[in-house]
Scaffold this active site. Structure first.
Site, PDB file in Angstrom:
ATOM      1  N   TYR A 136       6.148 -13.550   2.157  1.00  0.00           N
ATOM      2  CA  TYR A 136       5.852 -14.283   0.930  1.00  0.00           C
ATOM      3  C   TYR A 136       6.505 -13.532  -0.230  1.00  0.00           C
ATOM      4  CZ  TYR A 136       3.862 -17.083  -2.637  1.00  0.00           C
ATOM      5  OH  TYR A 136       3.760 -17.955  -3.702  1.00  0.00           O
ATOM      6  N   GLN A 197      -0.388 -23.031   0.067  1.00  0.00           N
ATOM      7  CA  GLN A 197       0.211 -23.963   1.030  1.00  0.00           C
ATOM      8  C   GLN A 197       1.319 -23.295   1.854  1.00  0.00           C
ATOM      9  OE1 GLN A 197       0.032 -24.319  -2.222  1.00  0.00           O
ATOM     10  NE2 GLN A 197       1.930 -24.979  -3.190  1.00  0.00           N
ATOM     11  N   ASN A 220      -0.098 -14.174  -6.080  1.00  0.00           N
ATOM     12  CA  ASN A 220      -1.209 -14.326  -7.014  1.00  0.00           C
ATOM     13  C   ASN A 220      -2.522 -14.574  -6.261  1.00  0.00           C
ATOM     14  OD1 ASN A 220      -1.154 -16.984  -6.238  1.00  0.00           O
ATOM     15  ND2 ASN A 220      -0.375 -17.781  -8.178  1.00  0.00           N
ATOM     16  N   SER A 243      -0.814  -6.127 -10.102  1.00  0.00           N
ATOM     17  CA  SER A 243      -0.186  -4.798 -10.172  1.00  0.00           C
ATOM     18  C   SER A 243      -1.023  -3.839 -11.023  1.00  0.00           C
ATOM     19  CB  SER A 243       1.201  -4.922 -10.791  1.00  0.00           C
ATOM     20  OG  SER A 243       1.964  -5.816 -10.052  1.00  0.00           O
ATOM     21  N   GLN A 265       3.882  -2.286 -15.876  1.00  0.00           N
ATOM     22  CA  GLN A 265       3.042  -3.013 -14.919  1.00  0.00           C
ATOM     23  C   GLN A 265       2.264  -4.119 -15.624  1.00  0.00           C
ATOM     24  OE1 GLN A 265       3.536  -2.524 -11.418  1.00  0.00           O
ATOM     25  NE2 GLN A 265       5.148  -1.761 -12.727  1.00  0.00           N
ATOM     26  N   HIS A 268       3.628  -7.714 -15.630  1.00  0.00           N
ATOM     27  CA  HIS A 268       3.632  -8.563 -14.438  1.00  0.00           C
ATOM     28  C   HIS A 268       2.685  -9.744 -14.578  1.00  0.00           C
ATOM     29  CE1 HIS A 268       6.177  -6.663 -11.485  1.00  0.00           C
ATOM     30  NE2 HIS A 268       5.685  -5.491 -11.791  1.00  0.00           N
ATOM     31  N   GLU A 333      -2.729   1.713  -7.265  1.00  0.00           N
ATOM     32  CA  GLU A 333      -1.512   1.305  -6.556  1.00  0.00           C
ATOM     33  C   GLU A 333      -0.386   2.296  -6.869  1.00  0.00           C
ATOM     34  OE1 GLU A 333       0.283  -2.223  -8.141  1.00  0.00           O
ATOM     35  OE2 GLU A 333       1.405  -2.629  -6.303  1.00  0.00           O
ATOM     36  N   HIS A 334      -0.156   2.532  -8.166  1.00  0.00           N
ATOM     37  CA  HIS A 334       0.870   3.492  -8.596  1.00  0.00           C
ATOM     38  C   HIS A 334       0.211   4.585  -9.417  1.00  0.00           C
ATOM     39  CE1 HIS A 334       2.916  -0.543  -8.676  1.00  0.00           C
ATOM     40  NE2 HIS A 334       3.718   0.103  -7.845  1.00  0.00           N
ATOM     41  N   ASP A 367       9.893   0.657  -8.182  1.00  0.00           N
ATOM     42  CA  ASP A 367       9.837  -0.795  -8.016  1.00  0.00           C
ATOM     43  C   ASP A 367      11.157  -1.348  -7.487  1.00  0.00           C
ATOM     44  OD1 ASP A 367       7.262  -1.184  -8.769  1.00  0.00           O
ATOM     45  OD2 ASP A 367       7.693  -1.866 -10.806  1.00  0.00           O
ATOM     46  N   GLU A 421     -22.878   1.998  33.369  1.00  0.00           N
ATOM     47  CA  GLU A 421     -22.910   0.777  32.544  1.00  0.00           C
ATOM     48  C   GLU A 421     -23.393  -0.426  33.358  1.00  0.00           C
ATOM     49  OE1 GLU A 421     -19.022   0.266  30.796  1.00  0.00           O
ATOM     50  OE2 GLU A 421     -19.266   1.998  29.470  1.00  0.00           O
ATOM     51  N   HIS A 426     -16.447  -3.263  38.209  1.00  0.00           N
ATOM     52  CA  HIS A 426     -15.573  -2.204  37.703  1.00  0.00           C
ATOM     53  C   HIS A 426     -15.628  -1.008  38.666  1.00  0.00           C
ATOM     54  CE1 HIS A 426     -16.017  -4.408  33.944  1.00  0.00           C
ATOM     55  NE2 HIS A 426     -15.146  -3.628  33.356  1.00  0.00           N
TER      56      HIS A 426
END
Ligand SMILES: NC(=O)c1ccc[n+]([C@@H]2O[C@H](COP(=O)([O-])OP(=O)(O)OC[C@H]3O[C@@H](n4cnc5c(N)ncnc54)[C@H](O)[C@@H]3O)[C@@H](O)[C@H]2O)c1
Ligand SMILES: N[C@H](CO)Cc1c[nH]c[nH+]1
Ligand SMILES: [Zn+2]
Length: 442
Positions: A136, A197, A220, A243, A265, A268, A333-334, A367, A421, A426
């Protein structure tokens, strides 16, 4: 346009600081019921009506009217055409970035391994690339050729057989750099669809979009929510939120540089989060002044303003030790360590998607072209997850080959545990392989 910043100020020595910080870090839209319901409806429609639903949603959410799904498919030749439509300087920059990203990710490649025990038993791990990965690439508010490289190159390095990319083209505006990046990175198929979608199409397949094994890449709230819902049907890399940047500065960096790093950032997304932590109160004032001075010069001033005022903060700490504690609590994140001796503090950093060391290492370099991936865990998830990497496109199978003697010996241990068990099939299956005349080591 008039913009005025009123960035929040916090003091880590305030007894209420932890509560204020929790409030600052909470990302409300994640739990928005209306988004959730809309995404579920979209997924259901794509599962039931396939391409027809994709065409409808693309018209509704991207303002793009097409006659049929065929108009939302870009063949490889169209990607090659894009390469001829960008400037030489742009092509060179894309190729330089791609090469650096490839070299870095080559180091992440995991190989199969095995070892042989004294009785001839072989144990190992077989590493296999995914058959088909879905990337994506966001395209709603901005276009991200760099994200094409960051998603596709690790997949290619891993050896994924087919790389399918989806990217929305709002109002039909195709970004040539995005397509050129796809060409350089070796993407096999591109669909100009986006949002929930597109994620649903990749997860379940439609008449035109092939079903993939894993969906990766940022997006998003609709994309993030859809990825959460399709997990299990397909693999996903992570749920990436808006971000974020956390700058820890000792007060010795140019305040304009730090203000711009925060903007980098914030621009964004209105929900992006930019935070500065420093033990130097005067420096925080200087950065606040730089923010006010520089903001009106920014093309995306309104987005930055909303992000900085809504989710940004300048945090005063007692000392650098407390700055590091705050950084670990945020697990950003950063993380920029804009300090004199970043190496000295690095061992104490436990949670961060990517760590940018020293005054000259602006997050923006990461980036685009430093080499490491820019798809990173957000919203504190760096506590338990890692950057997108080659390992996200490889899976592992265990290999067990027992020699006759090995099976005989292991059979005795397995038998005891299986009977413990109460799983007698087994136990008996293992016991069939026990050979009384095969003593260990003979
Ligand atoms: N972590 C990273 O590496 C990275 C990289 C680039 C961008 N980002 C982030 O990704 C996000 C990109 O978001 P974006 O919006 O620009 O692009 P996007 O491609 O993620 O989303 C656009 C799509 O959202 C859908 N959508 C929009 N409004 C909708 C609505 N009301 N109902 C249903 N669907 C709707 C549409 O289908 C549209 O195609 C930003 O938050 C950005 O910060 C992260
Ligand atoms: N900073 C983003 C990840 O949070 C990645 C990116 C792409 N282009 C510019 N920045
Ligand atoms: Zn960025």
């Amino acid at each position: 346009m008039t913009v005025s910043t009123a960035i929040r100020r916090l003091d880590a020595t305030d007894p209420d600081f932890a509560r204020h910080l929790d409030h600052l870090l909470s990302w409300e839209s994640v739990s928005d019921d209306s988004v959730n319901q809309r995404v579920l409806d979209i997924i259901k429609a794509v599962r039931e009506r396939g391409d027809a639903a994709l065409v409808e949603f693309t018209e509704r959410f991207d303002g793009l009217q097409v006659a049929s799904m065929a108009d939302l498919i870009l063949p490889r030749e169209r990607l090659e055409l894009a390469l001829t439509r960008i400037t030489d300087v742009q092509r060179n920059a894309l190729e330089t970035a791609a090469e650096r990203v490839r070299l870095y990710h080559e180091k992440q490649k995991q190989d199969s391994w095995s070892y042989t025990e004294a009785d001839g038993t072989v144990l190992g791990q077989k590493v296999t690339p995914l058959d088909r990965a879905g990337l994506y690439v966001p395209g709603g508010k901005a276009s991200y050729p760099s994200s094409v490289l960051m998603n596709a190159i690790p997949a290619k390095v891993a050896g994924v057989t087919e790389v399918v990319m989806v990217v929305p083209t709002p109002r039909g505006e195709v970004n040539e750099l995005v397509l050129a990046a796809a060409c350089i990175a070796g993407v096999d198929r591109v669909f100009t669809i986006g949002g929930a979608q597109a994620v649903a199409a990749l997860a379940y397949g439609t008449e035109s979009v092939p079903r993939v094994d894993k969906v990766v890449g940022p997006g998003n709230i609709y994309v993030a929510t859809a990825k959460r819902h399709v997990f299990g049907q397909v693999g996903i890399d992570m749920i990436a939120g808006p971000s974020e940047i956390l700058v820890v500065c000792d007060g010795g960096t140019d305040p304009d540089w730090i203000a711009m790093d925060l903007f980098s950032q914030a621009e964004h997304d209105e929900d992006a989060q930019a935070i500065l932590v420093s033990p130097d109160a005067e420096f925080l004032d200087k950065v606040a002044a730089s923010i006010d001075k520089l903001l009106p010069t920014m093309e995306r001033a309104e987005i930055i303003n909303t992000s900085i005022n809504g989710r940004g903060a300048l945090i005063k700490v007692r000392d650098m030790q407390q700055a590091i504690e705050v950084a670990n609590r945020i697990a950003p994140e950063h993380l920029e360590l804009s300090v004199e001796d970043p190496q000295a503090w690095l061992p104490q950093i436990r949670h961060a998607g990517a760590i940018f060391m020293g005054r000259h290492t602006s997050e923006a370099l990461g980036d685009y072209c430093a080499g490491p991936n820019h798809v990173l865990p957000t919203s504190g998830t760096a506590r338990f997850s890692s950057p997108l990497g080659v390992y996200d496109f490889q899976k592992r199978s265990s290999i067990i080959f027992c020699s006759e003697q090995g099976a005989s010996e292991l059979g005795k241990t397995a038998s005891v545990l299986a009977r413990g068990e109460s799983l007698s099939a087994h136990a008996r299956s293992a016991e069939y392989r026990i050979q009384p005349d095969l003593a260990k080591g003979e």
